[in-house]
Scaffold this motif. Structure first.
Motif, mmCIF file in Angstrom:
data_model
loop_
_atom_site.group_PDB
_atom_site.id
_atom_site.type_symbol
_atom_site.label_atom_id
_atom_site.label_comp_id
_atom_site.label_asym_id
_atom_site.label_seq_id
_atom_site.Cartn_x
_atom_site.Cartn_y
_atom_site.Cartn_z
ATOM 1 N N GLU A 34 0.754 -1.236 0.063
ATOM 2 C CA GLU A 34 -0.006 0.027 -0.033
ATOM 3 C C GLU A 34 0.777 1.205 -0.004
ATOM 4 N N PHE A 35 1.920 1.412 0.837
ATOM 5 C CA PHE A 35 2.607 2.399 1.028
ATOM 6 C C PHE A 35 3.427 2.649 -0.678
ATOM 7 N N ILE A 36 4.117 1.638 -1.055
ATOM 8 C CA ILE A 36 4.667 1.823 -2.387
ATOM 9 C C ILE A 36 3.668 2.150 -3.489
ATOM 10 N N THR A 37 2.594 1.681 -3.381
ATOM 11 C CA THR A 37 1.583 1.964 -4.582
ATOM 12 C C THR A 37 0.816 3.340 -4.436
ATOM 13 N N ASP A 38 0.822 3.797 -2.845
ATOM 14 C CA ASP A 38 0.395 5.130 -2.843
ATOM 15 C C ASP A 38 1.233 6.137 -3.417
ATOM 16 N N GLN A 39 2.665 5.651 -3.272
ATOM 17 C CA GLN A 39 3.790 6.751 -3.746
ATOM 18 C C GLN A 39 3.647 6.637 -5.348
ATOM 19 N N SER A 40 2.998 6.014 -6.019
ATOM 20 C CA SER A 40 2.860 5.745 -7.492
ATOM 21 C C SER A 40 4.273 5.353 -8.030
ATOM 22 N N GLU A 68 9.874 -0.832 -11.384
ATOM 23 C CA GLU A 68 11.297 -1.144 -11.270
ATOM 24 C C GLU A 68 11.617 -0.195 -10.081
ATOM 25 N N MET A 69 10.896 0.668 -9.326
ATOM 26 C CA MET A 69 11.369 1.220 -8.260
ATOM 27 C C MET A 69 10.555 0.850 -6.802
ATOM 28 N N ARG A 70 9.954 -0.593 -6.861
ATOM 29 C CA ARG A 70 9.454 -0.867 -5.722
ATOM 30 C C ARG A 70 9.931 -1.816 -4.991
ATOM 31 N N ASP A 71 11.199 -2.257 -5.347
ATOM 32 C CA ASP A 71 12.020 -3.238 -4.143
ATOM 33 C C ASP A 71 12.462 -2.577 -3.232
ATOM 34 N N PRO A 80 14.672 5.523 -5.522
ATOM 35 C CA PRO A 80 14.068 6.250 -6.275
ATOM 36 C C PRO A 80 14.487 7.745 -6.313
ATOM 37 N N ASP A 81 14.549 8.479 -4.961
ATOM 38 C CA ASP A 81 15.002 9.625 -5.035
ATOM 39 C C ASP A 81 16.525 10.050 -4.798
ATOM 40 N N HIS A 82 17.330 8.930 -4.826
ATOM 41 C CA HIS A 82 18.778 8.930 -4.604
ATOM 42 C C HIS A 82 19.284 9.818 -3.613
ATOM 43 N N ASP A 83 18.495 9.577 -2.367
ATOM 44 C CA ASP A 83 18.898 10.257 -1.234
ATOM 45 C C ASP A 83 19.911 9.312 -0.122
ATOM 46 N N GLY A 84 19.983 8.305 -0.821
ATOM 47 C CA GLY A 84 20.780 7.272 0.054
ATOM 48 C C GLY A 84 19.754 6.607 1.039
ATOM 49 N N GLU A 85 18.901 6.758 0.897
ATOM 50 C CA GLU A 85 17.827 5.900 1.890
ATOM 51 C C GLU A 85 17.109 4.864 0.782
ATOM 52 N N PHE A 95 10.265 9.269 -2.915
ATOM 53 C CA PHE A 95 10.336 10.193 -4.168
ATOM 54 C C PHE A 95 10.955 11.691 -3.851
ATOM 55 N N GLY A 96 10.872 11.911 -2.613
ATOM 56 C CA GLY A 96 11.249 13.270 -2.165
ATOM 57 C C GLY A 96 12.633 13.175 -1.334
ATOM 58 N N SER A 97 13.731 13.898 -2.077
ATOM 59 C CA SER A 97 15.131 13.464 -1.526
ATOM 60 C C SER A 97 15.291 14.550 -0.328
#
Length: 168
Positions: free
Chosen positions: A18-24, A28-31, A36-41, A55-57
């Motif tokens: 649900e968390f990852i689907t809610d983030q659209s 390939e970015m769901r693992d 996805p935001d390349h913030d190291g997390e 998706f928010g760095s």
């Protein structure tokens, strides 16, 4: 954030789909290991340590390290958000197939010190619904050691997701 390499590429049922689907998130970015935001997390860190936006760095898990006074002594302490409703053991916590393990070290090489649960201080930032703060302290006071390190490892059991991985 520190996460287990064994969790990379795995997903769990429950809230994560649900968390990852809610983030659209594109498929390939769901693992768990994706960032996805390349913030190291990783997604695993973003979900388990406070539900931050993958998706928010500028949206990163809040892990707070400092000293806390107890019985007249100062202790190295780590406070971190975790998913609520789980089961606490000595230095670990499990919920929804996720395990949080707090470890301590005197030299950052051997993680053989078992942290002790500490009171959650007032004034920590408010967390999203379903999350709670947990604080752990080093077993020795700052007077009893030259250096000390604390970390939280978050791992996930291998389990099939309960939601489709791609939008219909």
């Amino acid at each position: 954030g520190d996460y287990s390499e064994s969790a990379m590429g795995r997903r769990v049922g429950g809230l994560y789909p649900e968390f990852i689907t809610d983030q659209s998130a594109p498929e390939e970015m769901r693992d768990f290991g994706a960032d996805p935001d390349h913030d190291g997390e990783s997604n695993l860190s973003e979900w388990t340590l406070g539900g931050t936006d993958p998706f928010g760095s500028t949206s990163r898990p809040q892990v707070i390290v400092g000293e806390m006074e107890m019985d007249g002594s100062q202790y190295l302490t780590i406070c971190y958000p975790r998913l609520g409703g789980g089961l606490d053991t000595e230095n670990s916590y499990s919920v929804l197939g996720i395990t949080y393990l707090c470890l301590g070290s005197l030299d950052a090489a051997e993680w053989d010190q078992v942290p002790v649960s500490a009171l959650v201080p007032d004034g920590l930032p408010e967390l999203p619904i379903a999350y709670e703060w947990k604080c752990m302290r080093f077993p020795l006071s700052t007077d009893e050691m030259d250096t000390g390190f604390l970390k939280v490892l978050v791992t996930a059991e291998e389990e099939e997701p309960i939601l489709p991985l791609s939008p219909k």
